[in-house]
Enzyme design. Sequence first.
Site, PDB file in Angstrom:
ATOM      1  N   PHE A   1       3.847   5.419   1.656  1.00  0.00           N
ATOM      2  CA  PHE A   1       4.364   4.129   1.175  1.00  0.00           C
ATOM      3  C   PHE A   1       5.439   4.277   0.114  1.00  0.00           C
ATOM      4  CE2 PHE A   1       0.130   3.419   2.743  1.00  0.00           C
ATOM      5  CZ  PHE A   1       0.413   2.463   3.708  1.00  0.00           C
TER       6      PHE A   1
ATOM      7  N   GLY B   1       4.301   9.817  -0.578  1.00  0.00           N
ATOM      8  CA  GLY B   1       3.263   9.429   0.370  1.00  0.00           C
ATOM      9  C   GLY B   1       3.886   8.585   1.447  1.00  0.00           C
TER      10      GLY B   1
ATOM     11  N   ASP C   1      -9.598   4.904   0.208  1.00  0.00           N
ATOM     12  CA  ASP C   1      -8.759   6.029   0.656  1.00  0.00           C
ATOM     13  C   ASP C   1      -9.118   7.283  -0.132  1.00  0.00           C
ATOM     14  OD1 ASP C   1      -6.838   7.228   2.247  1.00  0.00           O
ATOM     15  OD2 ASP C   1      -5.162   6.681   0.957  1.00  0.00           O
TER      16      ASP C   1
ATOM     17  N   GLY D   1       6.179  13.668  -5.940  1.00  0.00           N
ATOM     18  CA  GLY D   1       5.441  13.676  -4.681  1.00  0.00           C
ATOM     19  C   GLY D   1       5.765  12.444  -3.892  1.00  0.00           C
TER      20      GLY D   1
ATOM     21  N   VAL E   1       6.943   9.139  -5.739  1.00  0.00           N
ATOM     22  CA  VAL E   1       6.560   9.188  -7.148  1.00  0.00           C
ATOM     23  C   VAL E   1       7.505  10.142  -7.889  1.00  0.00           C
ATOM     24  CG1 VAL E   1       4.682   9.702  -8.755  1.00  0.00           C
ATOM     25  CG2 VAL E   1       4.163   8.625  -6.569  1.00  0.00           C
TER      26      VAL E   1
ATOM     27  N   LYS F   1       5.807   5.229  -9.429  1.00  0.00           N
ATOM     28  CA  LYS F   1       5.779   5.127  -7.966  1.00  0.00           C
ATOM     29  C   LYS F   1       6.732   4.002  -7.580  1.00  0.00           C
ATOM     30  CE  LYS F   1       2.279   4.266  -4.403  1.00  0.00           C
ATOM     31  NZ  LYS F   1       0.857   4.536  -4.200  1.00  0.00           N
TER      32      LYS F   1
HETATM   33  P1  ATP Z   1      -0.451   7.852   0.744  1.00  0.00           P
HETATM   34  O1  ATP Z   1       0.428   8.060   1.910  1.00  0.00           O
HETATM   35  O2  ATP Z   1      -1.427   8.988   0.561  1.00  0.00           O
HETATM   36  O3  ATP Z   1      -1.137   6.513   0.697  1.00  0.00           O
HETATM   37  P2  ATP Z   1       1.290   6.875  -1.394  1.00  0.00           P
HETATM   38  O4  ATP Z   1       2.604   6.574  -0.737  1.00  0.00           O
HETATM   39  O5  ATP Z   1       0.439   5.682  -1.690  1.00  0.00           O
HETATM   40  O6  ATP Z   1       0.485   7.966  -0.565  1.00  0.00           O
HETATM   41  P3  ATP Z   1       0.574   8.303  -3.785  1.00  0.00           P
HETATM   42  O7  ATP Z   1      -0.547   9.014  -3.065  1.00  0.00           O
HETATM   43  O8  ATP Z   1       0.167   7.297  -4.790  1.00  0.00           O
HETATM   44  O9  ATP Z   1       1.599   7.660  -2.734  1.00  0.00           O
HETATM   45  O10 ATP Z   1       1.523   9.389  -4.465  1.00  0.00           O
HETATM   46  C1  ATP Z   1       2.210  10.398  -3.721  1.00  0.00           C
HETATM   47  C2  ATP Z   1       2.127  11.742  -4.432  1.00  0.00           C
HETATM   48  O11 ATP Z   1       2.747  11.646  -5.734  1.00  0.00           O
HETATM   49  C3  ATP Z   1       0.694  12.206  -4.730  1.00  0.00           C
HETATM   50  O12 ATP Z   1       0.151  12.922  -3.652  1.00  0.00           O
HETATM   51  C4  ATP Z   1       0.885  13.079  -5.979  1.00  0.00           C
HETATM   52  O13 ATP Z   1       1.251  14.388  -5.613  1.00  0.00           O
HETATM   53  C5  ATP Z   1       2.042  12.422  -6.709  1.00  0.00           C
HETATM   54  N1  ATP Z   1       1.556  11.545  -7.790  1.00  0.00           N
HETATM   55  C6  ATP Z   1       1.090  10.293  -7.657  1.00  0.00           C
HETATM   56  N2  ATP Z   1       0.725   9.756  -8.832  1.00  0.00           N
HETATM   57  C7  ATP Z   1       0.968  10.708  -9.771  1.00  0.00           C
HETATM   58  C8  ATP Z   1       0.808  10.776 -11.207  1.00  0.00           C
HETATM   59  N3  ATP Z   1       0.333   9.745 -11.885  1.00  0.00           N
HETATM   60  N4  ATP Z   1       1.172  11.912 -11.845  1.00  0.00           N
HETATM   61  C9  ATP Z   1       1.666  12.964 -11.133  1.00  0.00           C
HETATM   62  N5  ATP Z   1       1.836  12.962  -9.794  1.00  0.00           N
HETATM   63  C10 ATP Z   1       1.499  11.860  -9.105  1.00  0.00           C
END
Ligand code: ATP
Length: 326
Positions: free
Chosen positions: A25, A23, A135, A21, A28, A43
């Site tokens: 930032f 996001g 969040d 996935g 993952v 991540k």
């Molecule tokens: P945002 O823009 O929402 O702040 P971000 O860049 O901080 O996102 P995360 O929300 O931490 O990133 O992770 C992005 C995606 O990765 C999540 O929506 C989820 O689908 C997947 N993901 C994150 N952590 C895990 C995990 N531990 N196990 C499986 N999938 C995960």
Amino acid sequence: NVTIKTDENPADKYNILPELGRGSFGTVFLCKEKASDLELAVKIVTYKKKKEKTMMELEIDILSSLNHPAIISIYDAFDYGNKLYCFMELVQGGELFERVIDEDFVLTERACACFIRQIVEAIDYMHSKRIIHLDMKPENVLCLSKQGNRIKIIDFGFARRYDPHKQLQVMFGTAEFSAPEVVAFEEIGPWTDMWSIGVICYVLLSGLSPFVGADDFETMTNVSFAKYSFDYAPFEEISSTAKDFIEKLLIKEPTKRMKAKNALKHEWLTQLDCISESSHKDITLSLTKTKLKRYVILRRWRKAALSVMFINKLNKLSNSHLLNSC
Ligand code: ATP
């Protein structure tokens, strides 16, 4: 406690596998520890500016100070080649809202209360450690597996340590789930997470979003008025106890809002197994499910559209860069 390793290449210890996935930032990925064959999630955030690095370092620091069954646990961390790597436990059940719209999932008030209870327990634990998530939204609540009802809260990218003697204001988060004090750029605190839980609970029980508008500006205006209603068809099937729970969270004045400790004592969460209440708690919420499906699909579309816009912007930037360098 996990500390960030600065002199090791994570590729020596881990195999990075397909993406799970992404996001705004970081991205993952699935990964495997070479020595143990243990599957994990990592991540990866590429940082260009000091601020981006500091933000991810704070996320890692906060995660490593938390240990709760409903909060994602950190396993290892590296700072290597302008990238920060945060290795975490792998969660395989997908997003909570994706799970509840599954054909085989029986959506009842009892099931919703069971999910919300775990969220509040995790938030109560965080708040007791003076950490605020900031969040809380459906995408950040994952299901541990495709079968059970256990959840995990992820994404501590906006989380902060909270000092009651210092004033903290922020200007981020998702408008739909943001509290009035965030929108007004006023003091935020543990109460800010409780508002977001109120919104998540409203959406989970109805498939409708209480403050969403045509755009972020309209949504923020709706949030700042803190006016919402239960006068929609899906709420006809919802108990007054559940509505009371939401009403005690969606209060504009932060000091009057229910705290996590009190939310755990609220009848809606304590009477999960009470037989006399079962009539209400076990009705299948079919209208809510239909609306939730629409809600989830719309969010997927929005996310996809936003990433297309982002890619287009990147293309434009790189084209202009090419032109400039010609
Ligand atoms: P945002 O823009 O929402 O702040 P971000 O860049 O901080 O996102 P995360 O929300 O931490 O990133 O992770 C992005 C995606 O990765 C999540 O929506 C989820 O689908 C997947 N993901 C994150 N952590 C895990 C995990 N531990 N196990 C499986 N999938 C995960």
